[in-house]
Design an enzyme around this catalytic site. Structure first.
Site, PDB file in Angstrom:
ATOM      1  CB  CYS A  53      -0.982  -0.004   1.194  1.00 31.76           C
ATOM      2  SG  CYS A  53      -0.206   0.086   2.896  1.00 31.76           S
ATOM      3  CG  ASN A  54       3.746   1.939   2.520  1.00 26.99           C
ATOM      4  OD1 ASN A  54       4.517   0.891   2.032  1.00 26.99           O
ATOM      5  ND2 ASN A  54       3.533   1.803   3.732  1.00 26.99           N
ATOM      6  CD  GLN A 123       2.429  -5.986   2.982  1.00 27.28           C
ATOM      7  OE1 GLN A 123       3.291  -5.334   3.338  1.00 27.28           O
ATOM      8  NE2 GLN A 123       1.082  -5.271   2.919  1.00 27.28           N
TER       9      GLN A 123
END
Length: 435
Positions: A53-54, A123
């Protein structure tokens, strides 16, 4: 490393805005295509793509720094719809020792938006697994990622860097509650049944939100997640109705397009409720522009979150950094030794060839020798050769572990005209030991 060097090319919330990150974000169906495109580049041998997400990061084993940087930069520029020149200022690049250090810091949660968050390990494991599945992670990246995952686990086991149980979800929720008040006793909906969706449900449950709902395009996945977290799975087709029943929404899908727009959210607010806390934890964003402007809506997204979080170093961070520093040095020592392993193995193989050839000639010239005599001669000659090679090969492994040590292996290859096989050689075959 069989001629390959480590290179990391990345972009994150620290170097670029969310719009650019959205264009570079890699969804599930896009990942195999991007992996194949990157590994097809002239200077790229292996590749792993980490997209969260970043951040979007390319871990690569490359044959030339500048060539590979141009290859990867070109692919990313085309993907983002910009030029390499425009993209360059927003990228970060790590090479060799810096690439190893960066990978270990990422795995440890030291480079995260919320320092110490643990979900980056999952992740990174998924990114590595996908590359292995599609055949783009070879020996170099296998070693790097396996060690990075081990280092991340060690940091979390030996420090309390994640003692507060912080994550992007908990940080976003804390930020939102600062504006809207506690979520305890308030109904909440999670959109998305992936890892971030599961973390969101767990965080909401700990915060006292109730009842909890989850929806996903695959209703079966939503049902499995709901069962684990005491939530209710609602069909994705009933999303408009579900929005009318909750005060908190967390959206964390892998959709390339927004799943919540102003019309949908506005309709949900048209009833008796007049406020809604929306946490958008997806990249690309799940919430369309304009939702945050609706009366009564408090929107927290990655862009807002990245500007509000502090990463003040504390004792646990310093302890984690110390672990990473030691692990980087250990990995580099092994890596330099692994570089020389094929050369040492080739030198020993060359010596064995010479010995066998000479023993063959001896057998032809001295047919009167008994089998016992020939065995004794062979044993003596092999022992002499091994003793002669022992000190040079031990020393070259020691020298290879020092900065610039690769030159010694190159000198051996030149002096003895050694041909190094293209297939991977097990370092243990040449006496190398993994740390």
């Amino acid at each position: 490393m069989n001629g390959s060097n480590l290179l990391v090319v990345g972009i994150s919330h620290r170097t670029a805005g969310v719009p650019l990150l959205e264009r570079l974000a890699v969804t599930g169906e896009q990942l195999p295509i991007l992996l194949r495109e990157l590994v097809a580049q002239p200077y790229v041998d292996e590749v792993v793509v980490l997209s969260t997400c970043n951040r979007v990061e390319i871990y690569a084993a490359v044959t030339a720094f500048h060539g590979a940087l141009a290859d990867i930069g070109g692919v990313l520029a085309a993907r983002s719809g910009t030029t390499v020149g425009d993209l360059a200022s927003q990228l970060y690049v790590h090479y060799e020792v810096d690439a190893v250090r960066h990978a270990f810091r990422v795995a440890a949660g030291l480079d995260s938006m919320v320092v110490g968050e643990a979900q980056i390990l999952g992740q990174l494991r998924d990114a590595y697994g996908a590359a292995a599945e599609h055949g783009t992670a070879g020996r170099v990246l296998h070693e790097l990622l396996q060690q990075a995952l081990r280092v991340g686990k060690r940091v979390h086991a030996e420090t309390e860097i994640d003692r507060a149980g912080q994550s992007v979800v908990s940080a976003a929720l804390a930020y939102g509650q600062g504006a809207t008040g506690p979520v305890e006793g308030r109904p909440a909906l999670v959109i998305g049944a992936g890892a971030m969706g599961a973390l969101s449900l767990a965080t909401l449950r700990r915060s006292g939100a109730h009842p909890l709902y989850v929806t996903n395009r695959s209703h079966e996945r939503a049902e499995r997640l709901a069962e684990l977290h005491g939530a209710v799975a609602v069909p994705y087709a009933t999303l408009p109705t579900a929005l009318e029943q909750v005060d908190v929404v967390v959206s964390a899908t892998a959709s390339p397009e927004p799943v919540l727009d102003a019309a949908l959210v506005g309709a949900a607010l048209s009833g008796s409720r007049d406020s809604l806390l929306v946490l958008d934890l997806a990249l690309p964003r799940d919430v369309a522009p304009g939702v945050g402007d609706l009366p009564g809506v408090t929107l927290v997204d990655i862009e807002l979150l990245s500007t509000s979080l502090s990463t003040t170093a504390d004792a646990e961070q310093r302890a984690a950094e110390d672990i990473v520093a030691g692990e980087v040095e250990a990995f580099l020592t092994w890596l330099r030794g692994a570089d020389v392993a094929p050369t040492v193995a080739a030198l020993r193989a060359r010596a064995d060839e010479v010995v066998e050839a000479e023993l063959g000639r001896l057998a032809q010239r001295c047919p009167e020798l008994t089998d016992g005599h020939r065995a004794e001669v062979a044993h003596s000659v092999h022992r002499i050769v091994q003793r002669l090679l022992h000190q040079p090969t031990v020393r070259v492994r020691q020298l290879a572990a020092e900065p610039g040590g690769e030159a010694y292996a190159q000198a051996l290859r030149e002096l003895f005209d050694l041909q190094i096989p293209t297939a991977d050689i097990d370092p243990a075959a040449a006496g190398e030991v993994h740390p």
